[in-house]
Design an enzyme around this catalytic site. Sequence first.
Site, PDB file in Angstrom:
ATOM      1  N   ASP A 145      12.216 -13.377  -7.775  1.00 60.79           N
ATOM      2  CA  ASP A 145      11.289 -14.341  -8.344  1.00 60.79           C
ATOM      3  C   ASP A 145      10.880 -15.266  -7.193  1.00 60.79           C
ATOM      4  OD1 ASP A 145      10.026 -16.018 -10.161  1.00 60.79           O
ATOM      5  OD2 ASP A 145      11.793 -17.296 -10.216  1.00 60.79           O
ATOM      6  N   THR A 190       9.427 -18.894  -7.550  1.00 61.30           N
ATOM      7  CA  THR A 190       9.698 -20.301  -7.758  1.00 61.30           C
ATOM      8  C   THR A 190      11.171 -20.501  -8.082  1.00 61.30           C
ATOM      9  OG1 THR A 190       7.549 -20.367  -8.725  1.00 61.30           O
ATOM     10  CG2 THR A 190       8.898 -22.323  -8.968  1.00 61.30           C
ATOM     11  N   PHE A 208       2.916 -27.100 -24.029  1.00 62.74           N
ATOM     12  CA  PHE A 208       2.557 -26.025 -23.115  1.00 62.74           C
ATOM     13  C   PHE A 208       2.962 -24.668 -23.695  1.00 62.74           C
ATOM     14  CE2 PHE A 208       3.575 -23.114 -19.704  1.00 62.74           C
ATOM     15  CZ  PHE A 208       2.476 -23.217 -18.887  1.00 62.74           C
ATOM     16  N   ARG A 233       1.175 -25.535  -5.288  1.00 70.65           N
ATOM     17  CA  ARG A 233       0.950 -25.231  -6.697  1.00 70.65           C
ATOM     18  C   ARG A 233      -0.124 -26.177  -7.214  1.00 70.65           C
ATOM     19  NH1 ARG A 233       5.768 -22.900  -9.069  1.00 70.65           N
ATOM     20  NH2 ARG A 233       5.416 -23.933 -11.044  1.00 70.65           N
ATOM     21  N   ASP A 249      15.778 -17.349 -11.208  1.00 72.50           N
ATOM     22  CA  ASP A 249      16.461 -18.569 -11.627  1.00 72.50           C
ATOM     23  C   ASP A 249      16.043 -19.049 -13.004  1.00 72.50           C
ATOM     24  OD1 ASP A 249      13.887 -19.399 -10.963  1.00 72.50           O
ATOM     25  OD2 ASP A 249      14.608 -21.437 -10.619  1.00 72.50           O
ATOM     26  N   ASN A 293      12.229 -16.874 -17.378  1.00 69.23           N
ATOM     27  CA  ASN A 293      11.276 -15.776 -17.275  1.00 69.23           C
ATOM     28  C   ASN A 293      11.783 -14.618 -16.431  1.00 69.23           C
ATOM     29  OD1 ASN A 293      11.244 -17.294 -15.006  1.00 69.23           O
ATOM     30  ND2 ASN A 293       9.061 -17.079 -14.630  1.00 69.23           N
TER      31      ASN A 293
END
Lengths: 1224, 367
Positions: free
Chosen positions: A403, A405, A622, A685, A891, A894
């Site tokens: 991953d 991020t 969100f 980002r 981490d 997802n």
Amino acid sequence: MPWMSPLARIRDALAGQRARDKDLRNLVSNLPYEGLDKWKQPNRHFRNNGIKTTKYSVLFFIPMNLFEQFHRLANLYFVGLAILNFVPVVQAFEPEVALIPICVILALTAIKDAWEDFRRYKSDKKLNRLPCFVYSSKEKCFVEKRWKDVRVGDFVKVESNDIVPADLLLLYTSDPNGVCHIETANLDGETNLKQRRAVPGVCITVSNTDILLIIHAVIRTGCLGFSHPDLVLKQHLVYLKGGCTVRNTGYAVGFVVYAGHETKAMLNNNGPRYKRSRLERRLNIDVIFCILLLFTMCIIGSLGHYLWLESMPSVPLYLVPQTDGHLDTPSLSSFYKFFSMIILLQVLIPISLYVSIELVKIGQIYFITNDLDLYDEETDATIQCKALNITEDLGQIQYIFSDKTGTLTENKMVFRRCSIMGREYPHKENECVRRALKMYIYKIKILMFTKSLPPNQQETEVILDQKLLRQIRGTEKIDAYQDFFLALAICNTVVVSMATAKRLRSNPLDTLSSLVRRAGSWTRLRAPITSETSANDLTTQGQSVNQTGGQTCSLHVPPQGTAPAVPAGKLCYEAESPDEAALVHTAKAYGFVLMSRTPDSVTVQLPSGAQLRFEVLDTLSFDSNRKRMSVLVRHPISKQCILYTKGADYAIMELLETPYGEKQQKAIASDTQQHLDCYAKEGLRTLCIAKKVLCDGEYESWAVQRQHALAAMDNREQLIMDSAVQIETNLCLLGATGVEDRLQDSVPDTVMTLREAGIQVWVLTGDKPETAVNIGYACRLLEQDDLVINMSCKSKVRSLISNSQRKFPLYPEVRRYSEDPRNVDTTPDISLVIDGRTLTMLMSPDLRDRFVDLARHCRSVLCCRVTPLQKSEVVKLIREKLKVMTLAVGDGANDVNMIQAADIGVGISGQEGMQAVMASDFAISRFKHLKKLLLVHGHWCYSRLANMIIYFFYKNAANVNLLFWYQFFCGFTANAMIDHWLMIFFNLLFTSVPPIMFGIMDKDVSAEMLLGLPELYRTGQGKGEYSFFTFWISMLDAFYQSLVAFFIPYFTYRGSDIDIYAFGTPLNTISLFTILLHLSIEIKAWTIVHVFIILGSVTLYFIVTLAYGVRYLNYSGYWTLQAQMVDPMFYLVCLISTVIALLPRYLFHVLKNSITCSPIVEARHLDTLEPSTRDQWIKEWRSFRGRVQDKTSDVSASPPSELKPTQSSSELNIRLGLVLFCHI
Amino acid sequence: MMASGYNAKDEDGHIAVAGLGGGALRSRKPENTAFKQQRLPAWQPVLTAGSVLPAFFIIGLVFIPIGIGLYVTSSNIREFEIDYTGVDVSSPCFNCSQNFNWNSTKPCTCSIPFYLDQSYESNVFMYYGLSNFYQNHRRYVKSRDDSQLNGDPTELTKPSKECEPYAFHEHKPIAPCGAIANSMFNDSLELFYIDPNGTKVPVPLSSTGIAWWTDKHVKFRNPGGNPNLTAAFQGTVKPVNWRRPVYELDSDPENNGFINEDFIVWMRTAALPTFRKLYRVIQKRNGLMPTLPRGNYSLDVHYNYPVRSFEGRKRVILSSISWMGGKNPFLGIAYVSVGSVCFFLGVVLLFIHHKYGNRSSSADMSH
């Protein structure tokens, strides 16, 4: 207890079962029934809050554990053998003796299980004994009870910082708004605070017990209905899950809905997973080979016996008839002999191997968890090994899926740049200051030796852009800027908590700030360290600006003017995502301080010091489909309804107000887009901030719709989303932010090393391609000279791909490239960047083969904008198509799918909660730890275990074949020349510990070498050391050695007066020496432990055998070893047999180490050098390789021989280089 | 590092929070010990041609002399073997071997003449050898009762089940029970020296000192404390194949019953189907006379033991004594050949070391 007919009891029990099974829960308050018998309680069918996670009970431990153990096939086999021993016709050993090994193994496993269960029992007991307050109608107050006495239907009071004992329906809190903050760290590791609201309308006070008494709750999965005379309501259920901690709230009262094992926390607790390592799967195949071998040997024995009997002219003296005086026919007798042989030769199937492997793995895990290099000072966390039985898989990884991020990056967001109304504010000072700050923090760390820095500390370090500051204070266009920062402050779900709140976590912050305050010299640094100092800094700067600018803006009031109720420095923000926190801190740095947040309102302090209290009308949270969130507030002054939206740039840009001739808006949008692209290239980002002003009517009509959606029973999620989409239109762009997610420590180095180790690293991220590619370059996943193939739906690849009938055009090109003779000895440096939508296409059945083929030729692959599901699909695809070992590291929640799909899942315990860690097999705290975990521990674990298993097979075969050869000289009667006790001891005592020690402690190459030469890792990949070939070589060796160990004594003692056991003693001794010396040849690094255990085994052998020969008068071999040990022939036979037996293997190793060029051997040679010389070697060699790589990037390459750096060391370098190439 | 941390805390001792933060959470930091960090001092030998060269030469140099010594010792052992099975018609024992009956009371005797062309100077071991006799048959080996043989009075009357079907005979316990005892070798052999003038002079054979001391004095014991063996074995019967009961094996009370050495020797079951067992020792009489001078001898056999059923052979072996047991050149040859092979390998390795060694040890050379 009053009498109750059994029938009624059964009916009651059945009714209870039904009540539990229904998803409709009918709960009644316990209060009116207090003190009644148990069977009159209305909630008696539901489980109480006592938990029991133990598998066994004391009384039934033995039968239950045995039952459990016999589920293993291997154990069943051994029990079958043990039973066979009791069949009289087989008459093998004393049956009782044959039971010993299986009993020892069962007992060992049982002890292990019992110990684990006892630990569970103790933790259960501790949990069950925790105190909590339950309302009692007799006492008219909350009385203290233990957790396990809490029942469904009770009213429980939880005080601040207490853990919630069961799943509660929140009825009342001490907060006037009915809000309760909880921390769910115990459940998912998320440390931010979450708000829960008491059921509206039931805001009862505790004194009003009447209501409590008649509460009757009906709960359908997820929804709650109250049947209550006064109020009937349906509401989305708000639980306080058991295991959460109540924070920032005086106390909360709840109604127990689920207790004990029915709580969410317990239901989610699945216990450890069982994974099978690749080595173990291979091992099972070899066990089957062993079984075949055993059967062959038994059939030979049985046939031999038949022929032997047939060859006799008449009944000889030594043929003992059965008890009743008759002799079995040869065929029947040889049939029986088949089974006797199985019992005699059963050790060929390594009975103790499984137990030994488990012990070895425990030892390996012990060493892994105790490694200082895998310990992170900052979080005080060592590596956690959740899966206990796949350590050796770590040494075979070929693909890593990572991953981005939080895994490659720190996931500690720092505000870097922003664009407001089309103007860019680069915040350039940030960069240099941060560097200084980093140094400074490092110094502080050393000085204080505190374990952690405050997590917030990084986020607060925002350096203000002077131009922007001037903008805020000096220009008339205040509205847009003010709106921008207001949006930053308001449009989030950040919870404000006071630093004074009792939270252990925040201690270091205080420490740091107090220290900073004390150390006056620090203030001279330009870097603001904490939010407090930054606020000070801001004000001083602001003043200076004012003085120079000479004008006072309406918003700016000197700080000493109005003293805020709470000093800004004491605020502590708890954000769900680090991005939000970074933005809030930024707003705060610019003077827009988020002071407090309740479900109904947000209070923001303006730079002027004035506090505005916005009424929150709604929060559109969100979700990953919309990729944005909005907050709808009513402005306290203008009373306008304002929607602030914040989200991914493409999600916002699509929704902007279509400007009718409003050129300015259009220009802003395009400028901002430009800035956004620029940010993305920098690896930031990006988020867009937009606002929309609603007129009242619009809001009213929407609100009605929203209420409907919220109250809907079916399809609720969809409706809520639809309603959100409906209002988030025609937005007005305010600006964009660029937040930096810094790379973790030594990530580029780790990625490089992993790639040198022959591991392909893939990055699967949800970010946009530009950001991902940037990070890819930053962490050296992509190199500047790489051929990067960018596949996205927009490019022409789409048409090529969609036209799947044609040949996938890229692939031949790539192959041509990699097969180009000039590129032969280099790793292909082609990289692939794919975005999510393209990936979906590539994953379609007709294209996936080609995709895999292409990906295999690429050095690195970057997938952007992928969903969690896609992540796991990619992992599964590669794993299944290429049959490779995969590792997934991530981490966040997802990454859970991906982590579970890979052979090994590694979780990083970072900022995003613990879901990944909980799903993982190994949990580390930093990405860089992966390097040592794989290269060193993985390599060691694999090579240790592989060698140990091979050795185990060899050992048993070598020992048991002696018995087999003896059959040729005892008429195939399944007789043994070694006492059966000694035979059992041989496996159980004399030769069991050395291989286990070998499996735990051997070191073929030192850790420094493994880290210095990542190529060494490749030995474990693919088949590795444990292959078909090595297994059979060692079996052949076992046969050879047993032949020597049998026939040298045989020829020596042939025709002499030696008796059975006197003959068996040298055989056994030779066998022991051969087996132990064989191990000594295999041991790569001798420590004091090795010496001690090997010598101990030999000593134990002699002591036990001697003692056995003296103590045991019934032993026909009485005094045998003693007699042998005074005979010089014994030593002479042992010496020569051992030498002959080991000569081939010894020679093999010598030749292998002298002639062949395996990297491991080279590394071992280097290992013997002094550390300084060795380091120089590694350095030289690496620099050489670096040049080789440079060369290959330059296509007009020169042959490697021209790369000689200096004549003195060139020879060496070339040699090493060749070594590596021949391995690659 | 720990020390510096401690010092730092001392300096800032009055910062309460620091103390609290540090004290409340026990560090999970692993201990930095050599064992836990897998940094125990280790010896990492790398087996290369260069490093193992000496070992091969040493093995060669040690083994060859040992082998020569063994070979010389073995060839100095004098062994003389007489096969008296009587398979040939010409053999003196042919008749006895043909008409065998366990129950015949009249022993069949035969006499085999032989000539020793060299004298035996010191003590001589006289063995009987059987071939093709599987004393190591699984059931046979187990068919004994060690407790009974150790003088356990209860086992005497209740032999263990292992002895079946040789535990009881006509409902009386057999002593000693079991197939091993039942099949005891019962030929009696006498040796005569034939004087040059033709008279047969019996060679004195010592029937004691042939069994292991521990067997005779510890493992095997007569039942009860009764010196009268007949009484001690009261109520038992002799094994089926035996002609005399166990307490009449020898006239010497120290060599009778279970502690009869012939019996003890037989009870140590042979490892291989062709074996020899010590029968008698011929002691050297006085300093000058050889134990067995060269000349004609005659072996008188009371032929009792049948071997035809398993095509076995019976032999008598006269062997001089040495520390390495019987005559067997194998081990000597083995040592010499292994020694030579190792020496040869040493030379090969030297060559390899010369050729490839630079490669392996260049690491040392480069610096």
